[in-house]
Scaffold this active site. Structure first.
Site, PDB file in Angstrom:
ATOM      1  N   ARG A   1      10.447 -15.322  -4.809  1.00 50.88           N
ATOM      2  CA  ARG A   1       9.102 -15.535  -3.907  1.00 50.88           C
ATOM      3  C   ARG A   1       8.672 -16.895  -3.795  1.00 50.88           C
ATOM      4  O   ARG A   1       7.990 -17.517  -2.974  1.00 50.88           O
ATOM      5  CB  ARG A   1       8.011 -14.428  -4.471  1.00 50.88           C
ATOM      6  CG  ARG A   1       8.511 -12.973  -4.007  1.00 50.88           C
ATOM      7  CD  ARG A   1       7.410 -12.089  -4.317  1.00 50.88           C
ATOM      8  NE  ARG A   1       7.772 -10.773  -3.971  1.00 50.88           N
ATOM      9  CZ  ARG A   1       7.169  -9.752  -3.959  1.00 50.88           C
ATOM     10  NH1 ARG A   1       5.735  -9.858  -4.103  1.00 50.88           N
ATOM     11  NH2 ARG A   1       7.660  -8.344  -3.521  1.00 50.88           N
TER      12      ARG A   1
ATOM     13  N   HIS B   1       1.822   1.662  -3.520  1.00 47.58           N
ATOM     14  CA  HIS B   1       1.092   2.287  -4.686  1.00 47.58           C
ATOM     15  C   HIS B   1       0.479   3.591  -4.193  1.00 47.58           C
ATOM     16  O   HIS B   1      -0.182   4.128  -5.076  1.00 47.58           O
ATOM     17  CB  HIS B   1      -0.153   1.159  -4.536  1.00 47.58           C
ATOM     18  CG  HIS B   1       0.085  -0.412  -4.955  1.00 47.58           C
ATOM     19  ND1 HIS B   1      -0.483  -1.487  -4.826  1.00 47.58           N
ATOM     20  CD2 HIS B   1       1.094  -0.521  -5.965  1.00 47.58           C
ATOM     21  CE1 HIS B   1       0.065  -2.214  -5.494  1.00 47.58           C
ATOM     22  NE2 HIS B   1       1.141  -1.885  -6.117  1.00 47.58           N
TER      23      HIS B   1
ATOM     24  N   GLU C   1       2.861 -18.079  -8.296  1.00 46.90           N
ATOM     25  CA  GLU C   1       3.756 -16.868  -7.925  1.00 46.90           C
ATOM     26  C   GLU C   1       4.874 -17.019  -9.172  1.00 46.90           C
ATOM     27  O   GLU C   1       5.655 -18.108  -9.159  1.00 46.90           O
ATOM     28  CB  GLU C   1       4.471 -17.017  -6.746  1.00 46.90           C
ATOM     29  CG  GLU C   1       5.546 -15.854  -6.838  1.00 46.90           C
ATOM     30  CD  GLU C   1       5.336 -14.339  -6.884  1.00 46.90           C
ATOM     31  OE1 GLU C   1       5.855 -13.934  -7.738  1.00 46.90           O
ATOM     32  OE2 GLU C   1       4.039 -13.896  -6.411  1.00 46.90           O
TER      33      GLU C   1
ATOM     34  N   CYS D   1     -18.960  -0.940  14.246  1.00 48.88           N
ATOM     35  CA  CYS D   1     -18.073  -1.279  15.306  1.00 48.88           C
ATOM     36  C   CYS D   1     -18.763  -1.924  16.390  1.00 48.88           C
ATOM     37  O   CYS D   1     -18.333  -3.038  17.111  1.00 48.88           O
ATOM     38  CB  CYS D   1     -17.432   0.074  15.693  1.00 48.88           C
ATOM     39  SG  CYS D   1     -16.084   0.906  15.143  1.00 48.88           S
TER      40      CYS D   1
ATOM     41  N   CYS E   1     -15.579   0.509  10.231  1.00 54.09           N
ATOM     42  CA  CYS E   1     -15.798   1.691  11.057  1.00 54.09           C
ATOM     43  C   CYS E   1     -16.253   2.835  10.207  1.00 54.09           C
ATOM     44  O   CYS E   1     -15.410   3.316   9.258  1.00 54.09           O
ATOM     45  CB  CYS E   1     -14.527   2.134  12.051  1.00 54.09           C
ATOM     46  SG  CYS E   1     -14.942   3.639  12.576  1.00 54.09           S
TER      47      CYS E   1
ATOM     48  N   HIS F   1       3.026   1.607   8.376  1.00 53.62           N
ATOM     49  CA  HIS F   1       1.767   1.215   9.516  1.00 53.62           C
ATOM     50  C   HIS F   1       2.187  -0.166   9.971  1.00 53.62           C
ATOM     51  O   HIS F   1       1.571  -0.759  10.985  1.00 53.62           O
ATOM     52  CB  HIS F   1       0.436   1.267   8.974  1.00 53.62           C
ATOM     53  CG  HIS F   1       0.212   0.334   7.567  1.00 53.62           C
ATOM     54  ND1 HIS F   1       0.681   0.866   6.478  1.00 53.62           N
ATOM     55  CD2 HIS F   1       0.323  -0.939   7.190  1.00 53.62           C
ATOM     56  CE1 HIS F   1       0.548  -0.203   5.504  1.00 53.62           C
ATOM     57  NE2 HIS F   1       0.246  -1.385   6.038  1.00 53.62           N
TER      58      HIS F   1
ATOM     59  N   CYS G   1     -19.722   3.582  16.173  1.00 51.30           N
ATOM     60  CA  CYS G   1     -20.758   3.473  15.038  1.00 51.30           C
ATOM     61  C   CYS G   1     -21.263   2.182  15.074  1.00 51.30           C
ATOM     62  O   CYS G   1     -20.865   1.199  15.824  1.00 51.30           O
ATOM     63  CB  CYS G   1     -19.843   3.894  13.805  1.00 51.30           C
ATOM     64  SG  CYS G   1     -18.783   2.548  13.271  1.00 51.30           S
TER      65      CYS G   1
ATOM     66  N   ILE H   1       1.304 -11.005   2.085  1.00 51.01           N
ATOM     67  CA  ILE H   1      -0.070 -11.606   2.563  1.00 51.01           C
ATOM     68  C   ILE H   1      -0.206 -12.736   2.079  1.00 51.01           C
ATOM     69  O   ILE H   1      -0.676 -13.785   2.827  1.00 51.01           O
ATOM     70  CB  ILE H   1      -0.840 -10.719   1.982  1.00 51.01           C
ATOM     71  CG1 ILE H   1      -0.794  -9.147   2.756  1.00 51.01           C
ATOM     72  CG2 ILE H   1      -2.522 -11.178   2.628  1.00 51.01           C
ATOM     73  CD1 ILE H   1      -0.737  -8.885   3.958  1.00 51.01           C
TER      74      ILE H   1
ATOM     75  N   SER I   1       0.945  -1.326   0.039  1.00 47.92           N
ATOM     76  CA  SER I   1      -0.018   0.074   0.051  1.00 47.92           C
ATOM     77  C   SER I   1       0.742   1.272   0.091  1.00 47.92           C
ATOM     78  O   SER I   1       0.629   2.344  -0.677  1.00 47.92           O
ATOM     79  CB  SER I   1      -0.993  -0.145   1.253  1.00 47.92           C
ATOM     80  OG  SER I   1      -1.804  -1.286   1.227  1.00 47.92           O
TER      81      SER I   1
ATOM     82  N   CYS J   1     -13.708   3.826  16.027  1.00 54.41           N
ATOM     83  CA  CYS J   1     -13.970   4.575  16.867  1.00 54.41           C
ATOM     84  C   CYS J   1     -14.641   3.682  18.012  1.00 54.41           C
ATOM     85  O   CYS J   1     -14.783   4.396  18.966  1.00 54.41           O
ATOM     86  CB  CYS J   1     -15.096   5.410  16.177  1.00 54.41           C
ATOM     87  SG  CYS J   1     -16.666   4.852  15.829  1.00 54.41           S
TER      88      CYS J   1
END
Length: 397
Positions: free
Chosen positions: A250, A73, A245, A139, A147, A97, A136, A225, A70, A133
């Site tokens: 890999r 990209h 693959e 959640c 969320c 992240h 909502c 992943i 991500s 959160c």
């Protein structure tokens, strides 16, 4: 205020003609349709204030953070200059992240959920990437990945390619169980893999429904992943884990992570090989983790149609702005289904992944290169074309 260097992504708000501002979009700031809005991405290392935690937040010194597809990209333009990533984005933001680190400081209402006691500092932790959160309807229904007030670390709020990050305490998970198996830097490297492994776990176990021991599974895509899914499903008892693959490095790594067979779809017919390797049965579960569903799905559909296994599940986990050519007759006659999987939070995914890693599911082979913070921008750009490396991880000084 004290300063820190951080890998920051900038881009221009330049919506395509067909873009319409959604109810959760913010004009000029963030959108849930990134590839339709953000143009001319550029990565810079710039100084930011070291953040201070609020009452229910924790200041973490980042020790390791992996580069995700991500990140690549979001920073990669198409031929018209628009970013490839289709989801929630808000720039400028610090990227990163997939993090692990050490608690430095905590607010007075920041509790460690594993002990039910306040954070004191010194705890080893990893973190969920999706900031839900908790109030909502999704959640409340137990679906924090969806969320209605979702923020995402490193996507629309500041991430972890920096010395420090402040996060809500509710997102943190203790890495103490990993001490049984890992020491020193290895704990943080393993901790940085909990998030991507949890994405795979959510896809094949929570959303895909898992498998029964003895089932066949097919993983399309040998990125982090897909390879994590190989490890999870082999550990769950799959008779045949088949990885599709084309990249040799890999493919070899896939065999180490739990794959029994590897198909190079550029050299052999994918569906024919799946049926050959399963004695004509096909697979109970197919994971689309390539980001090329329009190219991959027809082969999956053929294997479902020609195979003898009913009730196959196809899980779409890779993010892509592409339509899938689906034949309804195949789904109907073969009792098959297509499931979407987003994120990793909820249903105890993180602690289960941590315990699986602590008890022997070694994910460290996924990390094929370690870099410094200063090297992150060039490696994000390199990963546009470099498929030899799997997970490139930034290790902080």
């Amino acid at each position: 205020m004290a300063k820190m260097k951080a890998v920051t992504l900038f881009a221009d708000w330049d919506p395509k003609p067909d873009f319409k501002l959604g109810p959760k979009d913010i004009e000029g700031k963030q959108t849930y349709l990134g590839s339709k809005v953000w143009r001319n991405p550029r990565i810079e290392i710039v100084e930011h204030d070291i953040p201070e935690p609020g009452p229910e937040e924790v200041l973490i010194e980042v020790k390791a953070c992996g580069i995700c597809g991500s990140d690549v990209h979001m920073a990669e333009p198409d031929k018209d200059g628009y970013i490839l990533y289709p989801g929630l984005t808000g720039f400028p933001t610090i990227l990163g992240h997939e993090l692990s680190g050490v608690v430095v400081k905590a607010g007075e209402r920041a509790f460690d959920k594993t002990t039910n006691k306040p954070f004191k500092g010194g705890e080893l932790v990893c973190a969920e990437e999706m900031v839900w959160c908790g109030s909502c309807k999704p959640c409340a229904d137990g679906y924090p990945n969806h969320c209605e007030r979702l923020d995402e670390i490193g996507f629309n709020i500041n991430g972890a390619f920096a010395k420090y990050i402040v996060l809500p305490a509710k997102l943190l998970w203790s890495l103490e169980p990993l001490r049984k198996r890992y020491k020193d830097e290895e704990i943080f490297l393993a901790g940085s893999l909990v998030e991507p492994t949890s994405v795979a776990y959510n896809a094949v176990i929570e959303r895909g429904g898992g498998i029964r021991p003895g089932d066949n599974v097919v993983i399309c895509g040998g990125g982090p992943i897909g390879l994590a899914a190989c490890a999870i499903l082999k550990r769950q008892g799959a008779a045949n884990v088949i990885l599709s693959e084309p990249q040799p490095e890999r493919a070899e790594l896939g065999l180490k992570m739990g794959a029994d067979h590897v198909i190079n779809p550029l050299e052999k017919d994918f569906a024919e090989e799946v049926l050959r390797l399963t004695d004509g049965m096909g697979a109970n579960l197919y994971l689309e983790a390539t980001g090329l569903p329009d190219k991959v799905y027809p082969g999956i559909e053929q294997a479902i149609w020609e195979g003898r296994t009913l009730n196959s599940t196809v899980v779409i986990v890779a993010r892509a702005d592409a339509k899938i050519p689906v034949t309804g007759e195949v789904l109907q006659v073969r009792r098959a289904r297509i499931i979407g999987a987003q994120g990793h939070s909820g249903h105890g995914t993180f602690p289960r992944v941590i315990q699986a890693m602590a008890s022997g599911m070694d994910m460290l082979p996924l990390i094929t290169k370690k870099i410094s913070l200063e090297e992150v921008p060039e490696n994000i750009i390199e990963l546009r074309t470099n498929r030899k490396d799997c997970k490139i991880t930034c290790v902080m000084d």
